[in-house]
Every structure is written in structure tokens, then in C-alpha cells.
Design a protein around this motif. Structure first.
Motif, PDB file in Angstrom:
ATOM      1  N   ASN A 136      -8.238   0.828  -7.331  1.00  0.00           N
ATOM      2  CA  ASN A 136      -7.425   0.555  -6.139  1.00  0.00           C
ATOM      3  C   ASN A 136      -6.908   1.841  -5.486  1.00  0.00           C
ATOM      4  O   ASN A 136      -6.015   1.790  -4.641  1.00  0.00           O
ATOM      5  N   VAL A 137      -7.482   2.986  -5.872  1.00  0.00           N
ATOM      6  CA  VAL A 137      -7.091   4.270  -5.283  1.00  0.00           C
ATOM      7  C   VAL A 137      -8.212   4.802  -4.406  1.00  0.00           C
ATOM      8  O   VAL A 137      -9.378   4.853  -4.822  1.00  0.00           O
ATOM      9  N   THR A 138      -7.858   5.192  -3.190  1.00  0.00           N
ATOM     10  CA  THR A 138      -8.796   5.857  -2.278  1.00  0.00           C
ATOM     11  C   THR A 138      -8.291   7.270  -2.031  1.00  0.00           C
ATOM     12  O   THR A 138      -7.160   7.463  -1.587  1.00  0.00           O
TER      13      THR A 138
ATOM     14  N   THR B 198       0.865  -1.183   0.000  1.00  0.00           N
ATOM     15  CA  THR B 198       0.000   0.000   0.000  1.00  0.00           C
ATOM     16  C   THR B 198       0.897   1.227   0.000  1.00  0.00           C
ATOM     17  O   THR B 198       1.876   1.285   0.733  1.00  0.00           O
TER      18      THR B 198
ATOM     19  N   ALA C  20      -4.352  -1.185   6.273  1.00  0.00           N
ATOM     20  CA  ALA C  20      -3.282  -1.350   5.288  1.00  0.00           C
ATOM     21  C   ALA C  20      -2.084  -2.059   5.892  1.00  0.00           C
ATOM     22  O   ALA C  20      -1.491  -2.954   5.269  1.00  0.00           O
TER      23      ALA C  20
ATOM     24  N   ALA D  92      -0.740   3.480  -8.857  1.00  0.00           N
ATOM     25  CA  ALA D  92      -1.855   2.525  -8.916  1.00  0.00           C
ATOM     26  C   ALA D  92      -1.560   1.376  -9.871  1.00  0.00           C
ATOM     27  O   ALA D  92      -2.028   0.248  -9.668  1.00  0.00           O
TER      28      ALA D  92
ATOM     29  N   CYS E 186      -9.134   3.765 -11.883  1.00  0.00           N
ATOM     30  CA  CYS E 186      -8.156   3.221 -10.923  1.00  0.00           C
ATOM     31  C   CYS E 186      -8.899   2.795  -9.650  1.00  0.00           C
ATOM     32  O   CYS E 186      -8.928   3.538  -8.651  1.00  0.00           O
TER      33      CYS E 186
ATOM     34  N   TYR F 232       1.138  -0.947  -7.594  1.00  0.00           N
ATOM     35  CA  TYR F 232       0.953  -1.435  -6.231  1.00  0.00           C
ATOM     36  C   TYR F 232      -0.489  -1.812  -5.946  1.00  0.00           C
ATOM     37  O   TYR F 232      -1.418  -1.384  -6.623  1.00  0.00           O
ATOM     38  N   ARG F 233      -0.634  -2.624  -4.903  1.00  0.00           N
ATOM     39  CA  ARG F 233      -1.936  -3.170  -4.554  1.00  0.00           C
ATOM     40  C   ARG F 233      -2.965  -2.096  -4.251  1.00  0.00           C
ATOM     41  O   ARG F 233      -4.131  -2.189  -4.655  1.00  0.00           O
ATOM     42  N   GLN F 234      -2.546  -1.063  -3.526  1.00  0.00           N
ATOM     43  CA  GLN F 234      -3.497  -0.041  -3.100  1.00  0.00           C
ATOM     44  C   GLN F 234      -2.767   1.299  -2.956  1.00  0.00           C
ATOM     45  O   GLN F 234      -1.595   1.351  -2.590  1.00  0.00           O
TER      46      GLN F 234
ATOM     47  N   ILE G 118      -3.519   5.104  -1.133  1.00  0.00           N
ATOM     48  CA  ILE G 118      -4.351   6.006  -0.330  1.00  0.00           C
ATOM     49  C   ILE G 118      -3.766   7.393  -0.524  1.00  0.00           C
ATOM     50  O   ILE G 118      -2.628   7.658  -0.120  1.00  0.00           O
TER      51      ILE G 118
END
Length: 295
Positions: free
Chosen positions: A93-95, A49, A113, A65, A91, A68-70, A72
Motif C-alpha cells: 500500500n506504499v507508492t 491516505t 487520493a 503503512a 508494504c 493507514y489505507r495508503q 504516497i
């Protein structure tokens, strides 16, 4: 969407009726090779993350993104949130979190995470708040797998300096207590839109798994460092005498002599190991002074 293209950057900003906000240090990177190099430097494995500080319009975010897995992404500017929804819509996997990193509880934000795997930090830090953000990350004591930052070139030189070098200062010693820094890449000012007045450098900070030097009192260590660099033109003895008035210059001079340090030495000559030893001796001297005062 080529967000590294200067024309595209300006089109996106115009589309949302926005101007570049100097108070947030908004200078958006427009060199795809630099963007990819920064993203690659964050972590050697994809199962990670990345906490991105200051995603801007999402240029570096997209590159992260894809690797990598995630991701933030913490963005302080509320007006950029609709832009990020647009540029990052593909995307999943993006917060994106609309918060000021200086006011964010990082432990709470990243709790899940850290349970899932390694967490690295990636940031293009505004020049005016680089040191406070870095110190917050370091003092959080969170087990980051690495901290990759793009900062003003002069600041990067301070982060990576060795004892005795001109750029060596209090921030260098503080960083060396928590980890080590390595310069990754030089980034000219013309690689940004709008172009800042100074060049930048990308620096990778690796945190110690076990600190090589541990003081008896951490607060005393940082008090010692602040005193040593508080008056750089003064010798270490004079600077410490000003920072530790309860001890006085004579006692300070004796302590330095006990460490076999010359009387005219300055603080920038001491590495983190010597500062740790010095702070332990000052701690003992302060305790002895208090005892003498009670008697």
C-alpha cells in the motif's frame, strides 16, 4: 526489519553503498516509540491516505503503512529509491515517488487520493527548507486532514507561539491564517542517525474548515505581515512606514491610532485577527492615496 535500530540503518546504507547526505537533511529517526507516536498523530482513522515527505530509508513509512489505507512517499534523493524498494517490499500500500516536493503538483498527485477519502501529511522536514515546504502545503489550499511534521525545536516553538511571545513571528501569523499548530512531542538529537546538532519537536497542524478571519485582500494581509516583521527591532509604525512608503509614517500612525494601538507597539503583539483588521485599513488607505494622486 528494525529500521529504527542504528546498526541496521548503517548496514542498509552500506549495503547500497550510500552515505548520509547533509544537503538533503538526512538524519534518520531511530526511536520506535517516537516513530509510532508520529504515525498515530496523523489521523484518527485507518481509512486515510498519508502523503509522506522525505521517507529516507522507510522507517516511518513502514509504521504509516501498518496504520493507514495508503501511503504516497515523496523522496527527492534518487539514490534512496532502490533502498526503499528493498525496505518496503512487503508494504503493497506504499507508492514511492522520486520527486522534489517543491516541484510537485500536489493537486494532481493526490487527486485520486482525495476522491477516495481523507488525506493527511506526515514529514520529517529538513531544517534548511522547513518554511518553504510548510508554506507550499498551506498555500496549496488542499483540504488536508492534518499536517504532522517533525521540525527543529526552535521552528516548532515559532509555529506554536502566541502573540506577544518571543518566538512569535511572520511564519506564526501565516500559519494562524490557515490553521492552528500544537506541539505533540519533543525529540532529542540523539534519537537520530547521524545525530543533528539541534533537538526536534513534532507539531500537528490542523487547517481551518472555515477561516475565522478573512481579509478583504489576502495579498495585502501578507504584505502587512512581511512589513511588520521585516524590521523586528523597529516599532510597528516605523516598520510599516518602511513597507508602505506610499502612505508615509503620519498616515500609518493615524491608522494605528484608529485601532487604539499604542505608538510604540511592535508587530509581535498582534494576533491574526488584528493583522487582518490592520491590512484592511491599509488597503483602504492605499486606495485613498491612489485616488488622491489621480486627482
Amino acid at each position: 526489519m528494525n529500521l529504527w535500530d542504528p546498526k541496521t540503518v548503517r548496514q542498509v546504507m552500506t549495503m547500497f553503498g550510500l552515505n548520509f547526505r547533509r544537503e538533503f537533511g538526512q538524519n534518520f529517526l531511530t526511536d520506535p516509540e517516537v516513530i509510532d507516536a508520529i504515525a498515530d498523530a496523523c489521523h484518527p482513522e485507518a481509512d486515510c491516505t498519508v502523503l509522506e515527505i522525505g521517507p529516507g530509508i522507510g522507517t516511518l513509512t513502514r509504521s504509516l503503512a501498518a496504520r493507514y489505507r495508503q501511503v504516497i512517499a515523496l523522496e527527492i534523493d534518487r539514490s534512496l529509491i532502490p533502498v526503499l524498494r528493498y525496505t518496503l517490499e512487503d508494504c503493497p500500500n506504499v507508492t514511492v515517488v522520486n520527486e522534489d516536493v517543491m516541484q510537485t503538483d500536489l493537486a494532481a498527485l493526490l487527486e485520486d487520493a482525495f476522491r477516495a477519502g481523507p488525506v493527511a501529511v506526515c514529514a520529517n522536514l529538513p531544517y534548511y527548507i522547513t518554511t518553504p515546504i510548510l508554506m507550499k502545503l498551506l498555500e496549496s489550499r488542499l483540504p488536508f486532514a492534518g499536517i504532522t511534521v517533525m521540525v527543529q525545536a526552535e521552528v516548532a516553538d515559532r509555529l506554536c507561539a502566541g502573540a506577544g511571545e518571543k518566538a512569535y513571528g511572520a511564519i506564526t501569523v501565516a500559519l494562524n491564517y490557515y490553521g492552528s499548530a500544537q506541539e505533540i512531542l519533543f525529540v532529542p538529537a540523539d534519537r537520530f542517525v547521524p545525530a543533528p546538532k539541534v533537538n526536534s519537536k513534532v507539531t500537528k497542524i490542523t487547517l481551518w474548515r472555515e477561516k475565522p478571519f478573512v481579509p478583504k485582500d489576502e495579498e495585502m494581509l501578507f504584505r502587512t505581515v512581511r512589513a511588520a516583521f521585516g524590521q523586528r527591532r523597529k516599532t510597528l509604525a516605523n516598520a510599516l512606514a518602511a513597507g508602505f512608503p506610499e502612505l508615509g509614517k503620519e498616515r500609518i500612525t493615524q491608522i494605528l491610532a484608529g485601532m487604539e494601538l499604542p505608538p510604540d507597539i511592535r508587530g509581535e503583539r498582534l494576533d491574526i485577527g488584528r493583522f487582518t483588521e490592520l491590512s484592511d485599513r491599509l488597503l483602504q488607505a492605499c486606495g485613498e492615496t491612489e485616488q488622491e494622486d489621480r486627482e
